[in-house]
Design a protein around this motif. Structure first.
Motif, PDB file in Angstrom:
ATOM      1  N   GLU A 142      31.577 -15.406 143.381  1.00 37.55           N
ATOM      2  CA  GLU A 142      31.288 -14.096 143.246  1.00 37.55           C
ATOM      3  C   GLU A 142      31.406 -13.307 144.495  1.00 37.55           C
ATOM      4  OE1 GLU A 142      29.352 -16.482 142.570  1.00 37.55           O
ATOM      5  OE2 GLU A 142      29.165 -16.488 140.293  1.00 37.55           O
ATOM      6  N   GLN A 143      31.223 -14.119 145.805  1.00 36.92           N
ATOM      7  CA  GLN A 143      31.375 -13.409 146.906  1.00 36.92           C
ATOM      8  C   GLN A 143      32.896 -13.378 147.620  1.00 36.92           C
ATOM      9  OE1 GLN A 143      30.234 -16.282 150.313  1.00 36.92           O
ATOM     10  NE2 GLN A 143      29.062 -17.249 148.593  1.00 36.92           N
ATOM     11  N   ALA A 144      33.863 -14.014 146.914  1.00 35.54           N
ATOM     12  CA  ALA A 144      35.161 -13.856 147.349  1.00 35.54           C
ATOM     13  C   ALA A 144      35.870 -12.625 147.398  1.00 35.54           C
ATOM     14  CB  ALA A 144      35.882 -14.898 146.754  1.00 35.54           C
ATOM     15  N   ASP A 145      36.712 -12.398 148.418  1.00 35.06           N
ATOM     16  CA  ASP A 145      37.448 -11.264 148.407  1.00 35.06           C
ATOM     17  C   ASP A 145      39.108 -11.573 147.718  1.00 35.06           C
ATOM     18  OD1 ASP A 145      35.983  -9.173 150.231  1.00 35.06           O
ATOM     19  OD2 ASP A 145      35.874 -11.260 151.128  1.00 35.06           O
ATOM     20  N   TYR A 146      39.262 -12.880 147.916  1.00 39.94           N
ATOM     21  CA  TYR A 146      40.584 -13.603 147.175  1.00 39.94           C
ATOM     22  C   TYR A 146      40.235 -14.622 146.508  1.00 39.94           C
ATOM     23  CZ  TYR A 146      42.751 -10.544 151.052  1.00 39.94           C
ATOM     24  OH  TYR A 146      43.060  -9.628 151.834  1.00 39.94           O
ATOM     25  N   ILE A 147      40.927 -14.860 145.127  1.00 39.99           N
ATOM     26  CA  ILE A 147      40.679 -15.998 144.770  1.00 39.99           C
ATOM     27  C   ILE A 147      42.061 -16.693 144.222  1.00 39.99           C
ATOM     28  CG2 ILE A 147      39.911 -17.113 142.133  1.00 39.99           C
ATOM     29  CD1 ILE A 147      37.842 -14.710 142.292  1.00 39.99           C
ATOM     30  N   ILE A 148      42.123 -17.642 144.505  1.00 40.87           N
ATOM     31  CA  ILE A 148      43.578 -18.532 144.316  1.00 40.87           C
ATOM     32  C   ILE A 148      43.247 -19.655 143.201  1.00 40.87           C
ATOM     33  CG2 ILE A 148      45.470 -19.691 145.419  1.00 40.87           C
ATOM     34  CD1 ILE A 148      44.665 -18.356 147.973  1.00 40.87           C
ATOM     35  N   LEU A 149      43.999 -19.401 142.097  1.00 43.68           N
ATOM     36  CA  LEU A 149      43.999 -20.622 141.106  1.00 43.68           C
ATOM     37  C   LEU A 149      45.049 -21.546 141.397  1.00 43.68           C
ATOM     38  CD1 LEU A 149      42.750 -18.051 138.168  1.00 43.68           C
ATOM     39  CD2 LEU A 149      41.525 -19.249 139.854  1.00 43.68           C
TER      40      LEU A 149
END
Length: 358
Positions: free
Chosen positions: A59-66
């Motif tokens: 929830e605190q991520a500015d970027y999410i990499i899957l």
């Protein structure tokens, strides 16, 4: 301080983490993976600042990499669609197929979340967090597939600038057709060639033991992660089946030519392939310049070559030993990004080594 959440610490996920850390040391990286050993390795080697076995902290991520297998990426997108995420978060993936991923990502678009499909065209027959490298994707094409024409990709390319990748925007359909032909089908062919050879030599173990040269070069990718490749094939099945059918038809045609002893047609078959293969090195299509040289099979010989080039401030973008024969010398392939650098290296190295013309 910005935060990146990377789900999946395999070869690609850990390589991206390394590149981000190297280029943006101030960014906090949270790594999520089901393999606790991979997580502990990442924490110990400062690849990640925080490790979790789930999505805690996303929830605190500015970027999410899957960066999991494609089937898991699709499941993770569905999970993210129901989570409360940070406003302005940018979500991307590194899956090897894009139509199924982009279809799943529509659930994110409905929430006005930014999703940019991605696929770095780089890899290794090795897998896992320990195999990752910050320069794995350097000078490789990195496909980007924005969810809409108005999607701004500049923040994502800034984040991944440390990879030194070559960005290429395509549609999901274009991507899947391209990779099916140049990546997915070749992996199937390599795996089947190894399996068929193993079966052919089941009563002659010396056969597999002496396999080298062209066989090893052609089948190197057969050592890739079977879990990942099983998922890839099932997520791009229609295009792969179509292209496999064409490949099988081609093999049947060659078989017919051999039966008929049609030397002229067989010559044309190999000639077309030779011309097409050599065109891959044409500057207009791939601006890389190769230099091949004989090197003795001695300890420290490759280091000697690279040391000579380093003294002349010549940068190599790729290097490999070609397993083309079994005598005392090997063929070293050096790749440069300019013709000038390649020619300068040739003049320097030809004093001590035999340059091979290919």
């Amino acid at each position: 301080m910005e935060t990146v959440f990377i789900k999946g610490l395999g070869l690609i996920g850990s390589s991206l983490a390394r590149a981000i850390k190297q280029d943006h040391p101030q960014i906090k990286i949270i790594a999520g993976d089901i393999d606790e050993k991979s997580l502990l390795y990442a924490k110990k080697h400062k690849i990640a600042d925080q490790i979790v076995t789930d999505m805690t902290g996303i929830e605190q991520a500015d970027y999410i990499i899957l960066a999991s297998p494609v089937s898991q990426i699709i499941k993770d997108i569905a999970i993210l669609a129901d989570k409360k995420l940070k406003p302005g978060v940018i979500i991307t993936d590194v899956g090897s197929t894009k139509q199924t991923v982009m279809q799943a990502a529509q659930a994110l678009n409905h929430r006005s979340l930014t999703f940019i499909g991605g696929h770095p065209m780089a890899g290794s027959h090795k897998s896992g967090v320990q195999a990752g490298r910050a320069d794995l994707i350097e000078n490789a094409y990195y496909f980007l597939i924005p969810a809409s024409k108005n999607t701004d990709i500049s923040k994502l390319t800034w984040l991944l600038a440390g990879t030194n990748a070559k960005w290429l925007q395509v549609t999901p359909a274009q991507h899947d057709k391209i990779v099916a032909q140049i990546s997915h089908v070749p992996h199937i062919i390599a795996a089947e060639l190894v399996n068929q050879t193993q079966q052919a030599f089941k009563d002659e173990p010396v056969g597999m033991r002496v396999a080298a040269g062209g066989f090893k070069s052609v089948t190197r990718i057969a050592a890739s992660d079977p879990t990942m490749w099983s998922a890839i094939l099932l997520n791009n099945r229609e295009l792969i089946l179509k292209q496999l059918t064409g490949y099988i038809t081609g093999l049947e045609n060659v078989s017919t030519l051999i039966e008929k002893e049609d030397r002229s047609a067989l010559f044309d078959f190999f000639k077309r392939a030779k011309v097409s293969r050599e065109s891959l090195n044409a500057p207009a299509r791939a601006p890389f310049y190769d230099l091949f040289l004989n090197i003795p099979d001695k300890s420290g010989e490759i280091a000697k070559v690279t040391g000579i080039l380093a003294k002349h401030h010549l940068s190599i973008i790729n290097i490999q030993v070609l397993e083309v024969r079994e005598d005392i010398n090997g063929i070293l392939q050096l790749v440069f990004n300019t013709e000038k650098a390649r020619d300068q290296a040739t003049r320097i190295l030809e004093k001590d080594y035999e340059i091979v013309t290919r």
